[in-house]
Structure formats: structure tokens, C-alpha cells
Design a protein around this motif. Structure first.
Motif, short mmCIF file in Angstrom:
data_model
loop_
_atom_site.label_atom_id
_atom_site.label_comp_id
_atom_site.label_asym_id
_atom_site.label_seq_id
_atom_site.Cartn_x
_atom_site.Cartn_y
_atom_site.Cartn_z
N UNK A 7 57.02 -91.05 -27.60
CA UNK A 7 56.08 -89.96 -27.85
C UNK A 7 55.01 -90.36 -28.86
N UNK A 8 55.41 -91.19 -29.80
CA UNK A 8 54.47 -91.57 -30.84
C UNK A 8 53.95 -92.99 -30.68
N UNK A 9 54.05 -93.51 -29.48
CA UNK A 9 53.53 -94.85 -29.25
C UNK A 9 52.01 -94.80 -29.23
N UNK A 10 51.37 -95.94 -29.47
CA UNK A 10 49.90 -95.96 -29.46
C UNK A 10 49.31 -95.48 -28.15
N UNK A 11 50.02 -95.73 -27.03
CA UNK A 11 49.48 -95.27 -25.75
C UNK A 11 49.37 -93.75 -25.71
N UNK A 12 50.43 -93.07 -26.12
CA UNK A 12 50.42 -91.60 -26.08
C UNK A 12 49.42 -91.03 -27.07
N UNK A 13 49.38 -91.61 -28.26
CA UNK A 13 48.44 -91.10 -29.25
C UNK A 13 47.01 -91.32 -28.81
N UNK A 14 46.77 -92.40 -28.11
CA UNK A 14 45.42 -92.70 -27.66
C UNK A 14 44.95 -91.68 -26.63
N UNK A 15 45.88 -91.18 -25.79
CA UNK A 15 45.49 -90.23 -24.76
C UNK A 15 45.37 -88.81 -25.25
N UNK A 16 46.00 -88.48 -26.37
CA UNK A 16 46.04 -87.10 -26.84
C UNK A 16 44.67 -86.53 -27.20
N UNK A 17 43.83 -87.24 -27.95
CA UNK A 17 42.54 -86.64 -28.29
C UNK A 17 41.70 -86.30 -27.06
N UNK A 18 41.83 -87.09 -26.01
CA UNK A 18 41.08 -86.78 -24.80
C UNK A 18 41.52 -85.47 -24.19
N UNK A 19 42.85 -85.24 -24.16
CA UNK A 19 43.35 -83.98 -23.63
C UNK A 19 42.91 -82.82 -24.51
N UNK A 20 43.01 -83.03 -25.80
CA UNK A 20 42.61 -81.97 -26.72
C UNK A 20 41.12 -81.71 -26.59
N UNK A 21 40.34 -82.78 -26.54
CA UNK A 21 38.89 -82.64 -26.40
C UNK A 21 38.56 -81.93 -25.09
N UNK A 22 39.24 -82.32 -24.00
CA UNK A 22 38.99 -81.71 -22.71
C UNK A 22 39.33 -80.22 -22.75
N UNK A 23 40.45 -79.87 -23.34
CA UNK A 23 40.86 -78.48 -23.43
C UNK A 23 39.84 -77.68 -24.26
N UNK A 24 39.37 -78.26 -25.35
CA UNK A 24 38.38 -77.61 -26.19
C UNK A 24 37.08 -77.42 -25.42
N UNK A 25 36.68 -78.43 -24.64
CA UNK A 25 35.45 -78.32 -23.85
C UNK A 25 35.58 -77.24 -22.79
N UNK A 26 36.77 -77.12 -22.19
CA UNK A 26 36.98 -76.07 -21.18
C UNK A 26 36.86 -74.69 -21.82
N UNK A 27 37.44 -74.53 -23.01
CA UNK A 27 37.33 -73.24 -23.70
C UNK A 27 35.88 -72.92 -24.03
N UNK A 28 35.15 -73.93 -24.51
CA UNK A 28 33.75 -73.72 -24.86
C UNK A 28 32.93 -73.38 -23.62
N UNK A 29 33.23 -74.02 -22.50
CA UNK A 29 32.50 -73.74 -21.27
C UNK A 29 32.77 -72.32 -20.81
N UNK A 30 34.04 -71.88 -20.93
CA UNK A 30 34.38 -70.52 -20.54
C UNK A 30 33.67 -69.53 -21.46
N UNK A 31 33.69 -69.80 -22.75
CA UNK A 31 33.05 -68.89 -23.69
C UNK A 31 31.53 -68.85 -23.48
N UNK A 32 30.92 -70.00 -23.21
CA UNK A 32 29.47 -70.01 -23.02
C UNK A 32 29.09 -69.32 -21.71
N UNK A 33 29.97 -69.39 -20.70
CA UNK A 33 29.65 -68.71 -19.45
C UNK A 33 29.76 -67.20 -19.61
N UNK A 34 30.69 -66.74 -20.49
CA UNK A 34 30.81 -65.31 -20.71
C UNK A 34 29.61 -64.76 -21.44
#
Length: 116
Positions: A7-34
Motif C-alpha cells: 500500500x505504501x510502495x512508491x508505485x502506489x504513492x505515485x498513482x495516488x495524487x493523480x486519482x486525487x487530482x482527477x477527483x478534484x477536477x471532476x468536482x470542480x467541473x461539476x461545480x462550474x457546470x452548476x
């Protein structure tokens, strides 16, 4: 332990910010469309003012009635007494309306004899 180390290997940590960033971008897109200019054409000021008025009313009620325990208890007691009176009078009025012409006070003039 093997699971925790993966769970804490460099591979998993490397992928996490992308998922978080993607989720944040989706929320922002939803909010901006509203709140896009098409949806709120001419209305944002009115909507914001109504919300502020509701919040002002709620905050003033909180400050006046619910902030201290003593005023909160007094508000509950007074509200219960007022509710009981209003409910009782409303129920009596409804009962009399539904039974109009059947209650003694409506028909007693037919059976009472005038006093001499």
C-alpha cells in the motif's frame, strides 16, 4: 505486513495524487457546470441575497433563542404551551364544524321552554 508494504510502495504513492487530482477536477467541473453563466443568467444576485436573508434570519434566531440553555428551555416551554392552545382550539373548531346541528348548543332552543 505484505499488504501494508504494497500500500505504501512508491508505485502506489505515485498513482495516488493523480486519482486525487482527477477527483478534484471532476468536482470542480461539476461545480462550474452548476454555476455556469448559462444557468445563472441574471439570477445570481437574487439567489445569493435570498440565501443571505435566510442565513441572517437563522443566525438571529440562534443568537436570540437558542444560544443560552436558559433561553432555549424557555423557548421550548413557551412553544409547547402555544402549540397546545392552538391545536386544542383548532380541534374544537373542526369538531363543531363537522357536527353542526347535532350538538346540544345548536339544538337546545328547540327543546327549552320559555320561562314564565
Amino acid at each position: 505486513m505484505a499488504l501494508a508494504s504494497t500500500m505504501y510502495s512508491p508505485r502506489c504513492r505515485k498513482g495516488a495524487p493523480g486519482r486525487v487530482r482527477r477527483r478534484r477536477q471532476e468536482k470542480m467541473a461539476l461545480a462550474s457546470s452548476m454555476y455556469s453563466p448559462r444557468c445563472r443568467k441574471g439570477a445570481p444576485g437574487r439567489v445569493r441575497r435570498r440565501r443571505q436573508e435566510k442565513m441572517a434570519l437563522a443566525s438571529s434566531m440562534y443568537r436570540l433563542l437558542f444560544r443560552r440553555t436558559s433561553t432555549f428551555a424557555l423557548t421550548i416551554v413557551v412553544g409547547a404551551v402555544v402549540f397546545e392552545r392552538v391545536f386544542d382550539q383548532g380541534a374544537d373548531a373542526l369538531f363543531e364544524h363537522l357536527n353542526r346541528g347535532k350538538l346540544w348548543k345548536h339544538i337546545k332552543h328547540k327543546y327549552e321552554q320559555p320561562e314564565e
